[in-house]
Design a protein around this motif. Structure first.
Motif, short mmCIF file in Angstrom:
data_model
loop_
_atom_site.label_atom_id
_atom_site.label_comp_id
_atom_site.label_asym_id
_atom_site.label_seq_id
_atom_site.Cartn_x
_atom_site.Cartn_y
_atom_site.Cartn_z
N VAL A 100 34.25 -40.00 29.87
CA VAL A 100 34.84 -40.62 31.06
C VAL A 100 34.45 -39.81 32.28
CG1 VAL A 100 36.99 -41.16 32.27
CG2 VAL A 100 36.81 -41.62 29.82
N LEU A 101 33.93 -40.48 33.28
CA LEU A 101 33.52 -39.84 34.53
C LEU A 101 34.22 -40.53 35.69
CD1 LEU A 101 31.63 -37.87 36.11
CD2 LEU A 101 29.94 -39.74 36.15
N ILE A 102 34.87 -39.74 36.54
CA ILE A 102 35.52 -40.28 37.74
C ILE A 102 34.54 -40.16 38.90
CG2 ILE A 102 37.50 -40.12 39.29
CD1 ILE A 102 39.00 -38.71 37.05
N VAL A 103 34.37 -41.26 39.62
CA VAL A 103 33.39 -41.33 40.72
C VAL A 103 34.07 -41.92 41.95
CG1 VAL A 103 31.23 -42.41 41.46
CG2 VAL A 103 31.48 -41.60 39.11
N PRO A 104 33.86 -41.35 43.13
CA PRO A 104 34.41 -41.95 44.35
C PRO A 104 33.62 -43.20 44.71
CG PRO A 104 33.02 -40.10 44.94
CD PRO A 104 33.10 -40.11 43.43
N VAL A 105 34.29 -44.17 45.31
CA VAL A 105 33.59 -45.37 45.74
C VAL A 105 32.46 -44.98 46.69
CG1 VAL A 105 35.18 -45.80 47.66
CG2 VAL A 105 33.90 -47.69 46.64
N GLY A 106 31.28 -45.53 46.46
CA GLY A 106 30.10 -45.15 47.22
C GLY A 106 29.33 -44.00 46.63
N GLY A 107 29.84 -43.43 45.53
CA GLY A 107 29.19 -42.29 44.90
C GLY A 107 27.92 -42.67 44.15
N VAL A 108 26.94 -41.78 44.18
CA VAL A 108 25.66 -41.99 43.49
C VAL A 108 25.67 -41.17 42.20
CG1 VAL A 108 23.15 -41.81 43.62
CG2 VAL A 108 24.48 -42.36 45.68
N VAL A 109 25.57 -41.84 41.07
CA VAL A 109 25.61 -41.18 39.77
C VAL A 109 24.20 -41.09 39.20
CG1 VAL A 109 26.49 -41.29 37.41
CG2 VAL A 109 27.94 -41.99 39.32
N SER A 110 23.83 -39.91 38.72
CA SER A 110 22.54 -39.74 38.06
C SER A 110 22.71 -39.89 36.55
CB SER A 110 21.93 -38.37 38.38
OG SER A 110 22.76 -37.33 37.90
N PHE A 111 21.66 -40.41 35.89
CA PHE A 111 21.67 -40.64 34.46
C PHE A 111 20.46 -39.95 33.82
CE2 PHE A 111 24.07 -44.11 36.32
CZ PHE A 111 25.14 -44.28 35.46
N PRO A 112 20.50 -38.63 33.68
CA PRO A 112 19.36 -37.93 33.07
C PRO A 112 19.30 -38.16 31.56
CG PRO A 112 21.13 -36.39 33.57
CD PRO A 112 21.54 -37.70 34.15
N ASN A 113 18.10 -38.36 31.07
CA ASN A 113 17.87 -38.55 29.63
C ASN A 113 17.34 -37.24 29.05
OD1 ASN A 113 17.21 -39.32 27.06
ND2 ASN A 113 15.75 -40.90 27.64
N LEU A 114 18.15 -36.60 28.19
CA LEU A 114 17.75 -35.35 27.55
C LEU A 114 17.38 -35.57 26.08
CD1 LEU A 114 20.41 -32.89 29.06
CD2 LEU A 114 18.20 -33.62 29.99
N ASP A 115 17.36 -36.81 25.65
CA ASP A 115 16.98 -37.13 24.27
C ASP A 115 15.48 -37.27 24.12
OD1 ASP A 115 19.38 -37.14 22.82
OD2 ASP A 115 19.92 -39.12 23.60
N ARG A 116 15.03 -37.25 22.87
CA ARG A 116 13.61 -37.44 22.59
C ARG A 116 13.23 -38.91 22.56
NH1 ARG A 116 10.96 -32.93 20.68
NH2 ARG A 116 12.28 -31.12 20.23
N VAL A 117 14.22 -39.77 22.64
CA VAL A 117 13.97 -41.21 22.61
C VAL A 117 14.29 -41.81 23.97
CG1 VAL A 117 14.43 -41.36 20.14
CG2 VAL A 117 16.31 -41.66 21.76
N ARG A 118 13.85 -43.04 24.17
CA ARG A 118 14.12 -43.73 25.42
C ARG A 118 15.48 -44.43 25.37
NH1 ARG A 118 9.18 -47.35 27.20
NH2 ARG A 118 9.38 -48.14 25.07
#
Length: 205
Positions: free
Chosen positions: A71-89
């Motif tokens: 669970v991630l709390i984000v303020p309205v207008g917030g930009v969330v990054s989604f880094p992929n650290l897995d070996r798969v896509r």
């Protein structure tokens, strides 16, 4: 007369500056602690103008075929990054109303981002790995945090006065997985216990 006016102004200013802390303990019907419950407080007088910022990073990592955090709390207008650290896509998506989007396939050590402009919930999934599930809670108040392993969360510096306390969790069995109640915040620290039915099944929706 001028001295009286200054005194009244000082008293008014001091009263409006009063603030208190609120600790909320989130429990299920058996008294067990519930972690990852999002607790928010919104003063009836409103929230301060300007962008909301939190101390935690606005990042949801994909690692070991799981989203982190759950669970991630984000303020309205917030930009969330989604880094992929897995070996798969991964193919990240949310079909939640108001926060519907897709980030198509991308690979290891790559990252994508998305701006959340609508208050509410984004139930996150991966189009390739069905077991991946997480939630982004978009809020419009700076007084927001999630419960830890002990089920408690403390919100500090809430302006004194009437306010609305909300508790959200993906397994809370109420409409929208969220319940609200009126509270009065005082300058003294206060504690509350929220007990609910958390037997619902969390799912991408």
């Amino acid at each position: 007369m001028r001295a009286l006016f200054i005194l009244l102004a000082m008293l008014f200013s001091g009263g409006s500056a009063l603030a208190g802390d609120l600790t909320v303990s989130v429990r299920d019907a058996r008294g067990q602690a519930i972690r990852d419950a999002v607790v928010t407080v919104t003063p009836a007088a409103g929230v301060p103008r300007g962008p909301i910022r939190f101390s935690w990073p606005l990042r949801m990592t994909q690692e070991d075929l799981q989203f982190q955090p759950y669970v991630l709390i984000v303020p309205v207008g917030g930009v969330v990054s989604f880094p992929n650290l897995d070996r798969v896509r991964h193919h990240v998506y949310s079909f939640s109303r108001g926060n519907r989007f897709e980030i198509e396939l991308y690979g290891r050590d790559q990252s994508r981002s998305y701006t959340f402009n609508t208050v509410g919930v984004a139930a996150m999934g991966c189009n390739i790995h069905d077991q991946m599930l997480a939630y982004i809670k978009v809020v419009d108040t700076p007084w927001a945090a999630k419960s830890g392993a002990d089920g408690t969360v403390t919100l500090r510096g809430i302006p004194a006065g009437a306010a609305t306390l909300k508790v959200w969790h993906p397994q809370l069995v109420v409409r929208g997985n969220e319940t609200a109640q009126a509270v009065t915040v005082t300058a003294a620290a206060a504690q509350r216990t929220f007990t609910g039915d958390f037997s619902g099944r969390a799912a991408v929706r």
